[in-house]
Design a protein around this motif. Structure first.
Motif, PDB file in Angstrom:
ATOM      1  N   LEU A   1      20.245 -26.304   4.138  1.00 38.92           N
ATOM      2  CA  LEU A   1      18.983 -26.363   4.245  1.00 38.92           C
ATOM      3  C   LEU A   1      17.800 -26.036   5.515  1.00 38.92           C
ATOM      4  O   LEU A   1      16.875 -25.121   5.192  1.00 38.92           O
ATOM      5  CB  LEU A   1      18.349 -27.621   3.122  1.00 38.92           C
ATOM      6  CG  LEU A   1      18.306 -27.442   1.257  1.00 38.92           C
ATOM      7  CD1 LEU A   1      17.967 -28.332   1.063  1.00 38.92           C
ATOM      8  CD2 LEU A   1      17.243 -26.302   0.960  1.00 38.92           C
ATOM      9  N   GLU A   2      18.311 -26.622   6.027  1.00 44.79           N
ATOM     10  CA  GLU A   2      17.702 -26.938   7.829  1.00 44.79           C
ATOM     11  C   GLU A   2      18.196 -25.051   8.018  1.00 44.79           C
ATOM     12  O   GLU A   2      16.585 -25.018   8.844  1.00 44.79           O
ATOM     13  CB  GLU A   2      18.147 -27.673   8.556  1.00 44.79           C
ATOM     14  CG  GLU A   2      18.103 -28.409   9.492  1.00 44.79           C
ATOM     15  CD  GLU A   2      18.441 -28.645  10.868  1.00 44.79           C
ATOM     16  OE1 GLU A   2      18.661 -28.736  11.847  1.00 44.79           O
ATOM     17  OE2 GLU A   2      18.789 -29.999  10.024  1.00 44.79           O
ATOM     18  N   HIS A   3      19.064 -24.555   7.987  1.00 43.54           N
ATOM     19  CA  HIS A   3      19.386 -23.337   8.299  1.00 43.54           C
ATOM     20  C   HIS A   3      18.162 -22.893   7.566  1.00 43.54           C
ATOM     21  O   HIS A   3      17.989 -21.583   8.123  1.00 43.54           O
ATOM     22  CB  HIS A   3      20.882 -22.975   8.621  1.00 43.54           C
ATOM     23  CG  HIS A   3      21.322 -21.577   9.096  1.00 43.54           C
ATOM     24  ND1 HIS A   3      20.898 -21.088  10.122  1.00 43.54           N
ATOM     25  CD2 HIS A   3      21.044 -20.430   7.987  1.00 43.54           C
ATOM     26  CE1 HIS A   3      21.450 -19.915  10.483  1.00 43.54           C
ATOM     27  NE2 HIS A   3      21.481 -19.376   8.789  1.00 43.54           N
ATOM     28  N   LEU A   4      18.540 -22.642   6.541  1.00 45.79           N
ATOM     29  CA  LEU A   4      17.753 -21.836   5.329  1.00 45.79           C
ATOM     30  C   LEU A   4      15.943 -21.309   5.820  1.00 45.79           C
ATOM     31  O   LEU A   4      15.279 -20.195   6.064  1.00 45.79           O
ATOM     32  CB  LEU A   4      17.882 -21.845   4.278  1.00 45.79           C
ATOM     33  CG  LEU A   4      19.294 -21.258   3.618  1.00 45.79           C
ATOM     34  CD1 LEU A   4      19.466 -21.682   2.129  1.00 45.79           C
ATOM     35  CD2 LEU A   4      19.048 -19.916   4.010  1.00 45.79           C
ATOM     36  N   THR A   5      15.330 -22.867   5.816  1.00 46.21           N
ATOM     37  CA  THR A   5      14.582 -24.099   6.553  1.00 46.21           C
ATOM     38  C   THR A   5      14.001 -22.177   7.657  1.00 46.21           C
ATOM     39  O   THR A   5      12.845 -22.094   7.877  1.00 46.21           O
ATOM     40  CB  THR A   5      14.113 -24.606   6.206  1.00 46.21           C
ATOM     41  OG1 THR A   5      14.223 -25.715   5.151  1.00 46.21           O
ATOM     42  CG2 THR A   5      12.436 -25.234   6.317  1.00 46.21           C
ATOM     43  N   SER A   6      14.754 -22.675   8.495  1.00 42.27           N
ATOM     44  CA  SER A   6      14.089 -22.230  10.158  1.00 42.27           C
ATOM     45  C   SER A   6      14.533 -20.917   9.743  1.00 42.27           C
ATOM     46  O   SER A   6      13.411 -19.521  10.700  1.00 42.27           O
ATOM     47  CB  SER A   6      15.500 -22.472  11.213  1.00 42.27           C
ATOM     48  OG  SER A   6      15.601 -21.770  12.244  1.00 42.27           O
ATOM     49  N   SER A   7      15.314 -20.116   9.400  1.00 40.64           N
ATOM     50  CA  SER A   7      15.424 -18.728   9.316  1.00 40.64           C
ATOM     51  C   SER A   7      14.793 -17.959   8.376  1.00 40.64           C
ATOM     52  O   SER A   7      13.713 -16.623   8.840  1.00 40.64           O
ATOM     53  CB  SER A   7      16.672 -17.986   8.267  1.00 40.64           C
ATOM     54  OG  SER A   7      17.780 -18.783   8.880  1.00 40.64           O
ATOM     55  N   HIS A   8      13.970 -18.702   7.677  1.00 38.53           N
ATOM     56  CA  HIS A   8      12.419 -18.634   6.986  1.00 38.53           C
ATOM     57  C   HIS A   8      11.468 -18.159   8.057  1.00 38.53           C
ATOM     58  O   HIS A   8      10.780 -17.626   7.338  1.00 38.53           O
ATOM     59  CB  HIS A   8      11.755 -19.432   5.490  1.00 38.53           C
ATOM     60  CG  HIS A   8      10.882 -19.187   4.318  1.00 38.53           C
ATOM     61  ND1 HIS A   8       9.517 -19.428   4.768  1.00 38.53           N
ATOM     62  CD2 HIS A   8      11.216 -18.095   3.509  1.00 38.53           C
ATOM     63  CE1 HIS A   8       8.699 -19.201   3.676  1.00 38.53           C
ATOM     64  NE2 HIS A   8       9.879 -18.499   2.808  1.00 38.53           N
ATOM     65  N   ALA A   9      11.361 -19.284   8.488  1.00 41.89           N
ATOM     66  CA  ALA A   9      10.236 -19.432   9.725  1.00 41.89           C
ATOM     67  C   ALA A   9      10.247 -18.221  10.450  1.00 41.89           C
ATOM     68  O   ALA A   9       9.267 -18.107  10.290  1.00 41.89           O
ATOM     69  CB  ALA A   9       9.874 -20.920  10.130  1.00 41.89           C
ATOM     70  N   LYS A  10      11.569 -17.821  10.944  1.00 44.38           N
ATOM     71  CA  LYS A  10      11.067 -16.928  11.583  1.00 44.38           C
ATOM     72  C   LYS A  10      10.455 -15.420  10.753  1.00 44.38           C
ATOM     73  O   LYS A  10      10.741 -14.485  11.783  1.00 44.38           O
ATOM     74  CB  LYS A  10      12.865 -17.002  12.116  1.00 44.38           C
ATOM     75  CG  LYS A  10      13.118 -18.103  13.247  1.00 44.38           C
ATOM     76  CD  LYS A  10      14.806 -17.514  14.033  1.00 44.38           C
ATOM     77  CE  LYS A  10      14.534 -19.269  14.563  1.00 44.38           C
ATOM     78  NZ  LYS A  10      16.733 -18.965  15.032  1.00 44.38           N
ATOM     79  N   LEU A  11      11.398 -15.289   9.724  1.00 49.77           N
ATOM     80  CA  LEU A  11      11.141 -14.066   8.683  1.00 49.77           C
ATOM     81  C   LEU A  11       9.754 -13.513   9.009  1.00 49.77           C
ATOM     82  O   LEU A  11       9.152 -13.473   9.191  1.00 49.77           O
ATOM     83  CB  LEU A  11      12.157 -14.119   7.733  1.00 49.77           C
ATOM     84  CG  LEU A  11      13.381 -13.430   7.522  1.00 49.77           C
ATOM     85  CD1 LEU A  11      13.627 -13.659   6.076  1.00 49.77           C
ATOM     86  CD2 LEU A  11      13.329 -12.156   8.002  1.00 49.77           C
ATOM     87  N   ARG A  12       9.045 -15.024   8.321  1.00 51.47           N
ATOM     88  CA  ARG A  12       7.278 -15.035   8.331  1.00 51.47           C
ATOM     89  C   ARG A  12       7.019 -15.099   9.881  1.00 51.47           C
ATOM     90  O   ARG A  12       5.960 -14.117   9.814  1.00 51.47           O
ATOM     91  CB  ARG A  12       6.994 -16.255   8.105  1.00 51.47           C
ATOM     92  CG  ARG A  12       6.894 -16.815   6.846  1.00 51.47           C
ATOM     93  CD  ARG A  12       5.951 -16.448   5.897  1.00 51.47           C
ATOM     94  NE  ARG A  12       6.924 -16.675   4.490  1.00 51.47           N
ATOM     95  CZ  ARG A  12       5.788 -15.856   2.998  1.00 51.47           C
ATOM     96  NH1 ARG A  12       5.737 -13.840   3.678  1.00 51.47           N
ATOM     97  NH2 ARG A  12       6.189 -16.043   2.409  1.00 51.47           N
ATOM     98  N   ALA A  13       7.116 -15.436  10.751  1.00 48.44           N
ATOM     99  CA  ALA A  13       7.214 -15.083  12.244  1.00 48.44           C
ATOM    100  C   ALA A  13       7.061 -13.309  12.529  1.00 48.44           C
ATOM    101  O   ALA A  13       6.178 -12.888  13.109  1.00 48.44           O
ATOM    102  CB  ALA A  13       7.029 -15.927  13.316  1.00 48.44           C
ATOM    103  N   ALA A  14       8.300 -12.672  11.755  1.00 49.75           N
ATOM    104  CA  ALA A  14       8.280 -11.328  13.084  1.00 49.75           C
ATOM    105  C   ALA A  14       7.532 -10.634  11.825  1.00 49.75           C
ATOM    106  O   ALA A  14       7.377  -9.366  11.859  1.00 49.75           O
ATOM    107  CB  ALA A  14       9.713 -11.340  12.384  1.00 49.75           C
ATOM    108  N   GLN A  15       7.343 -11.565  10.235  1.00 45.14           N
ATOM    109  CA  GLN A  15       6.194 -10.806   9.229  1.00 45.14           C
ATOM    110  C   GLN A  15       4.738 -10.279   9.994  1.00 45.14           C
ATOM    111  O   GLN A  15       4.454  -9.114   9.818  1.00 45.14           O
ATOM    112  CB  GLN A  15       6.090 -11.491   7.774  1.00 45.14           C
ATOM    113  CG  GLN A  15       5.849 -10.102   7.492  1.00 45.14           C
ATOM    114  CD  GLN A  15       5.329 -10.735   5.366  1.00 45.14           C
ATOM    115  OE1 GLN A  15       5.543 -11.802   5.973  1.00 45.14           O
ATOM    116  NE2 GLN A  15       5.826 -10.081   4.851  1.00 45.14           N
ATOM    117  N   SER A  16       4.927 -10.998  10.882  1.00 48.31           N
ATOM    118  CA  SER A  16       2.944 -11.584  11.383  1.00 48.31           C
ATOM    119  C   SER A  16       3.176 -11.548  12.714  1.00 48.31           C
ATOM    120  O   SER A  16       1.993 -10.208  12.777  1.00 48.31           O
ATOM    121  CB  SER A  16       3.297 -13.178  11.640  1.00 48.31           C
ATOM    122  OG  SER A  16       1.617 -13.302  11.982  1.00 48.31           O
TER     123      SER A  16
END
Length: 172
Positions: free
Chosen positions: A37-52
């Motif tokens: 879950l920690e890894h997936l949450t981190s990946s989610h944040a990175k994908l949101r940053a890339a999208q931004s």
């Protein structure tokens, strides 16, 4: 004749009854799920940053290149060039017809402003679908983690009740 249906209480094939697991097994699964879950949450944040960042690219093209064309200003427009997210330097737009697009791993491709915008919008849409899938996975893993936590709590309570009943019987 309809096919035989399985009772609702039967677990799906390949699944394990959580109540049959020992306390160490439940703790190991809980630890593993927490890590995932920690890894997936981190990946989610990175994908949101890339999208931004891709949205910023579209905005830069629309405001810097396309916007200056609509204003009817001279061919050598003054612009601010981002060096970092908080540092900009003055620059001049040499060619309003073409822009350089970062396509990844240090490669740049020359595109028209319209094609560059389409490229970044496709990236944004692709990331959105990835984010949606990732959110589903996170929800599933979170519910699994809650299930393991509840099973672990029940095991610890039942073991505590058994050991205290044994102590009361032996001490009487």
């Amino acid at each position: 004749m309809p096919p035989p249906s399985t009772p609702a209480s039967d677990p799906p094939p390949g699944s394990v009854n959580v109540n049959s697991l020992s306390v160490p097994q439940l703790r190991a699964l809980q630890t593993r799920l927490s890590s995932e879950l920690e890894h997936l949450t981190s990946s989610h944040a990175k994908l949101r940053a890339a999208q931004s960042k891709f949205r910023d690219c579209v905005r830069s093209i629309n405001e810097g290149v396309v916007g200056s064309e609509k204003k009817g200003t001279s061919g050598k427009d003054d612009i601010l060039v981002p060096l970092t997210s908080s540092l900009y330097v003055k620059g001049k737009l040499a060619d309003r017809e073409k822009v350089l697009v970062d396509v990844g791993t240090g490669f740049y491709v020359e595109k028209t402003a319209q094609k560059a915008t389409e490229f970044y919008e496709d990236k944004i849409k692709g990331l959105e679908s990835n984010l949606t899938e990732l959110e589903k996975i996170v929800q599933t893993k979170s519910s699994q983690q809650r299930l393991f936590e509840d099973a672990l709590r029940q095991k610890l309570l039942s073991e505590g009740a058994t050991s205290s009943a044994a102590a009361a019987a032996g001490g009487g």
